[in-house]
Design an enzyme around this catalytic site. Structure first.
Site, PDB file in Angstrom:
ATOM      1  N   ASN A  19      73.491  57.924  81.351  1.00  8.70           N
ATOM      2  CA  ASN A  19      72.999  57.474  82.649  1.00  8.70           C
ATOM      3  C   ASN A  19      71.668  56.773  82.436  1.00  8.70           C
ATOM      4  O   ASN A  19      71.338  56.374  81.320  1.00  8.70           O
ATOM      5  CB  ASN A  19      72.926  58.641  83.645  1.00  8.70           C
ATOM      6  CG  ASN A  19      71.958  59.745  83.224  1.00  8.70           C
ATOM      7  OD1 ASN A  19      70.957  59.502  82.560  1.00  8.70           O
ATOM      8  ND2 ASN A  19      72.256  60.975  83.628  1.00  8.70           N
ATOM      9  N   LYS A  98      59.252  86.910  87.366  1.00  5.72           N
ATOM     10  CA  LYS A  98      58.227  86.311  88.205  1.00  5.72           C
ATOM     11  C   LYS A  98      58.827  85.262  89.135  1.00  5.72           C
ATOM     12  O   LYS A  98      59.773  84.561  88.764  1.00  5.72           O
ATOM     13  CB  LYS A  98      57.158  85.631  87.341  1.00  5.72           C
ATOM     14  CG  LYS A  98      56.026  86.529  86.899  1.00  5.72           C
ATOM     15  CD  LYS A  98      54.935  85.683  86.253  1.00  5.72           C
ATOM     16  CE  LYS A  98      53.671  86.504  86.042  1.00  5.72           C
ATOM     17  NZ  LYS A  98      52.583  85.644  85.523  1.00  5.72           N
ATOM     18  N   TYR A 153      79.414  55.427  83.860  1.00  4.51           N
ATOM     19  CA  TYR A 153      78.299  55.600  82.934  1.00  4.51           C
ATOM     20  C   TYR A 153      78.117  54.349  82.079  1.00  4.51           C
ATOM     21  O   TYR A 153      79.032  53.538  81.924  1.00  4.51           O
ATOM     22  CB  TYR A 153      78.542  56.810  82.032  1.00  4.51           C
ATOM     23  CG  TYR A 153      78.444  58.132  82.758  1.00  4.51           C
ATOM     24  CD1 TYR A 153      77.279  58.892  82.719  1.00  4.51           C
ATOM     25  CD2 TYR A 153      79.512  58.622  83.497  1.00  4.51           C
ATOM     26  CE1 TYR A 153      77.181  60.091  83.391  1.00  4.51           C
ATOM     27  CE2 TYR A 153      79.428  59.827  84.176  1.00  4.51           C
ATOM     28  CZ  TYR A 153      78.255  60.558  84.116  1.00  4.51           C
ATOM     29  OH  TYR A 153      78.165  61.748  84.796  1.00  4.51           O
ATOM     30  N   LYS A 181      76.648  54.706  87.935  1.00  8.17           N
ATOM     31  CA  LYS A 181      75.245  54.830  87.565  1.00  8.17           C
ATOM     32  C   LYS A 181      74.493  53.516  87.761  1.00  8.17           C
ATOM     33  O   LYS A 181      75.062  52.430  87.597  1.00  8.17           O
ATOM     34  CB  LYS A 181      75.123  55.269  86.104  1.00  8.17           C
ATOM     35  CG  LYS A 181      75.793  56.600  85.814  1.00  8.17           C
ATOM     36  CD  LYS A 181      75.226  57.720  86.662  1.00  8.17           C
ATOM     37  CE  LYS A 181      75.863  59.049  86.342  1.00  8.17           C
ATOM     38  NZ  LYS A 181      75.332  60.144  87.180  1.00  8.17           N
ATOM     39  N   ASP A 210      73.900  56.108  91.640  1.00 10.73           N
ATOM     40  CA  ASP A 210      73.077  57.239  91.207  1.00 10.73           C
ATOM     41  C   ASP A 210      72.099  56.776  90.135  1.00 10.73           C
ATOM     42  O   ASP A 210      72.507  56.312  89.072  1.00 10.73           O
ATOM     43  CB  ASP A 210      74.005  58.330  90.655  1.00 10.73           C
ATOM     44  CG  ASP A 210      73.273  59.588  90.227  1.00 10.73           C
ATOM     45  OD1 ASP A 210      72.044  59.665  90.376  1.00 10.73           O
ATOM     46  OD2 ASP A 210      73.964  60.512  89.742  1.00 10.73           O
ATOM     47  N   ALA A 211      70.790  56.919  90.423  1.00  4.75           N
ATOM     48  CA  ALA A 211      69.751  56.516  89.467  1.00  4.75           C
ATOM     49  C   ALA A 211      69.274  57.666  88.597  1.00  4.75           C
ATOM     50  O   ALA A 211      68.445  57.452  87.709  1.00  4.75           O
ATOM     51  CB  ALA A 211      68.561  55.916  90.219  1.00  4.75           C
ATOM     52  N   ASN A 212      69.742  58.886  88.864  1.00  2.00           N
ATOM     53  CA  ASN A 212      69.404  60.049  88.046  1.00  2.00           C
ATOM     54  C   ASN A 212      67.906  60.245  87.854  1.00  2.00           C
ATOM     55  O   ASN A 212      67.447  60.623  86.779  1.00  2.00           O
ATOM     56  CB  ASN A 212      70.113  59.981  86.698  1.00  2.00           C
ATOM     57  CG  ASN A 212      71.610  60.197  86.812  1.00  2.00           C
ATOM     58  OD1 ASN A 212      72.376  59.234  86.739  1.00  2.00           O
ATOM     59  ND2 ASN A 212      72.036  61.430  87.036  1.00  2.00           N
ATOM     60  N   HIS A 319      77.193  68.939  93.478  1.00  2.06           N
ATOM     61  CA  HIS A 319      77.274  68.339  92.150  1.00  2.06           C
ATOM     62  C   HIS A 319      78.132  69.219  91.250  1.00  2.06           C
ATOM     63  O   HIS A 319      78.311  70.404  91.502  1.00  2.06           O
ATOM     64  CB  HIS A 319      75.855  68.219  91.573  1.00  2.06           C
ATOM     65  CG  HIS A 319      75.804  68.004  90.102  1.00  2.06           C
ATOM     66  ND1 HIS A 319      75.727  69.041  89.195  1.00  2.06           N
ATOM     67  CD2 HIS A 319      75.808  66.872  89.363  1.00  2.06           C
ATOM     68  CE1 HIS A 319      75.674  68.556  87.978  1.00  2.06           C
ATOM     69  NE2 HIS A 319      75.720  67.252  88.039  1.00  2.06           N
ATOM     70  N   GLU A 338      82.094  66.642  94.429  1.00  2.00           N
ATOM     71  CA  GLU A 338      82.154  65.688  93.332  1.00  2.00           C
ATOM     72  C   GLU A 338      83.334  66.031  92.429  1.00  2.00           C
ATOM     73  O   GLU A 338      83.796  67.178  92.382  1.00  2.00           O
ATOM     74  CB  GLU A 338      80.848  65.747  92.533  1.00  2.00           C
ATOM     75  CG  GLU A 338      80.719  64.694  91.461  1.00  2.00           C
ATOM     76  CD  GLU A 338      79.319  64.670  90.865  1.00  2.00           C
ATOM     77  OE1 GLU A 338      78.892  63.579  90.437  1.00  2.00           O
ATOM     78  OE2 GLU A 338      78.655  65.728  90.814  1.00  2.00           O
ATOM     79  N   SER A 339      83.837  65.056  91.700  1.00  2.00           N
ATOM     80  CA  SER A 339      84.907  65.283  90.738  1.00  2.00           C
ATOM     81  C   SER A 339      84.630  64.477  89.474  1.00  2.00           C
ATOM     82  O   SER A 339      84.169  63.338  89.557  1.00  2.00           O
ATOM     83  CB  SER A 339      86.263  64.874  91.326  1.00  2.00           C
ATOM     84  OG  SER A 339      87.294  65.001  90.358  1.00  2.00           O
TER      85      SER A 339
END
Length: 386
Positions: A19, A98, A153, A181, A210-212, A319, A338-339
């Site tokens: 990506n 924590k 991709y 992508k 999608d720019a990830n 996702h 998503e798939s």
């Protein structure tokens, strides 16, 4: 039902390419098997889970959480019916932890939690979607779930015609919407890829990008201005997932749907995204992934926060592209799923024989999550429990 063994192992996943940020060569994920003393058909009931997809395996971090399960008195792990209780197990695993630091720890818990829910549903002889619908939704379940194919991709030498061939395979499988992508090439090249995809799909509303998390604010705004005329289904994760100011400023400038959330790993961070990220409940999409974010107990807290802040659960399209997210979508009434029909194998995608019809799928009635229903994954599951 008692816990006998908890086995954790990192397992390789096929690479889809790259990506805008990550080359997935050498990717793995964490597989978990929880063996119980409950016998069905002459064999122990075993619950399986894994740490979703797209991030590296974290088996090395599992030790303290598994140790807490093993050392806990058996009755503290069980519900009133005598079955393993994922919520009680979760609280035991998180003892002495924590607050904050919601990173790879969240992935470990997500993998173990998936295996616990798989074991519980198998002990009740019901698919997980049915168990979730009965517990959280008064028995109402969605028998059909909208799905979109994620791919597109980057790979060396992969031009628009190769992208088109890939997307056509998804359409031939029955998908209506796809995602590709952006951000790993120049804006001009990305626009050519988008236009090629839209020509194939027939309408921009069937394409998401999608720019990830690649862009800074200036670049995100520049891309937003360039993308707006295409009428895309959504523009996903323009900037760093915890940069709420970037997300909010982009939302003011970009009128069409935005999407983010796959790298939000806790209910606390999800609440902050909804408070400060400028997300718009009438159009934007949330992609929280249970397998990456502490599992279902904390996911339910995220859903509760959504409702308190005026969001419908239908705005979630998880996702992950796998069976667990699909069960959540059906059982909890989420918007879709998503798939990964062609990437991240053997974990990506759904059970063998699952048909995609006009962009929707029906879940099988097999007890549990159904990971064993993937023939390519079955030997790996058998190997970890051997």
């Amino acid at each position: 039902m008692r816990l006998k063994r908890v086995l954790v192992k990192d397992v390789g996943v096929t690479s889809p390419g790259a990506n805008a940020v990550v080359d997935f060569a050498g990717l793995d994920t964490t597989l978990v098997a929880i063996e119980t003393d409950l016998i069905r058909d002459g064999r122990p009931v075993v619950g399986y889970g894994f740490g979703s997809l797209g991030r590296y395996g974290v088996a090395g971090l599992a030790g303290r959480f598994v140790r807490r399960l093993r050392e806990a008195p058996a009755n503290e792990l069980l519900d009133e019916a005598g079955d393993l209780d994922p919520d009680r197990c979760w609280r035991i695993m998180m003892r002495n932890e924590k607050p904050g630091g919601h990173g790879e720890r969240a992935v470990v818990l997500g993998a173990i939690d998936m295996a616990l829910w798989d074991a519980l549903a198998k002990s009740r002889s019901v698919p997980l979607w049915r168990l979730l619908a009965d517990r959280y939704r008064g028995g109402e379940a969605d028998r059909y779930v909208a799905v979109y194919a994620a791919g597109g991709y980057y790979a060396p030498g992969k031009r628009e015609d190769a992208l088109g061939e890939e997307l056509q395979t998804y359409l031939d499988l029955g998908y209506r919407e796809v995602k590709i992508k952006i951000g790993g090439a120049s804006l001009d090249e990305d626009r050519r890829r988008i236009e090629y995809a839209i020509k194939l799909l027939g309408d921009g509303s069937r394409l998401a990008v999608d720019a990830n998390g690649r862009f800074d604010l200036t670049t995100a705004l520049r891309y937003g201005e360039a993308l707006a005329p295409y009428g895309l289904r959504w523009f996903e994760e323009a900037g760093d997932p915890l940069d709420y100011r970037l997300q909010a400023v982009l939302a003011e400038a970009y009128p069409l749907p935005l999407a983010t959330g796959e790298n939000i790993f806790s209910s606390q961070d999800a609440r902050n995204l909804l408070r400060y990220g400028g997300m718009r409940p009438d159009r934007d999409i949330l992609q929280f992934d249970c397998g990456l974010s502490y599992g279902l107990p904390d996911y339910i807290r995220t859903l509760t926060a959504m409702r308190e802040l005026g969001w419908s659960w239908r705005r979630i399209h998880p996702h992950g592209g796998h069976q667990m997210s699909l069960h959540l979508a059906a059982g909890l009434g989420l918007g879709g799923n998503e798939s990964y029909p062609g990437v991240f194998q053997p974990f990506g995608g759904f059970a063998d024989g699952t048909l995609v019809e006009d962009g929707r799928v029906t879940l099988p009635d097999v007890p549990g999550v159904g990971l064993e229903c993937k023939s390519a994954l079955r030997p790996i599951l058998q190997d970890i429990i051997a």
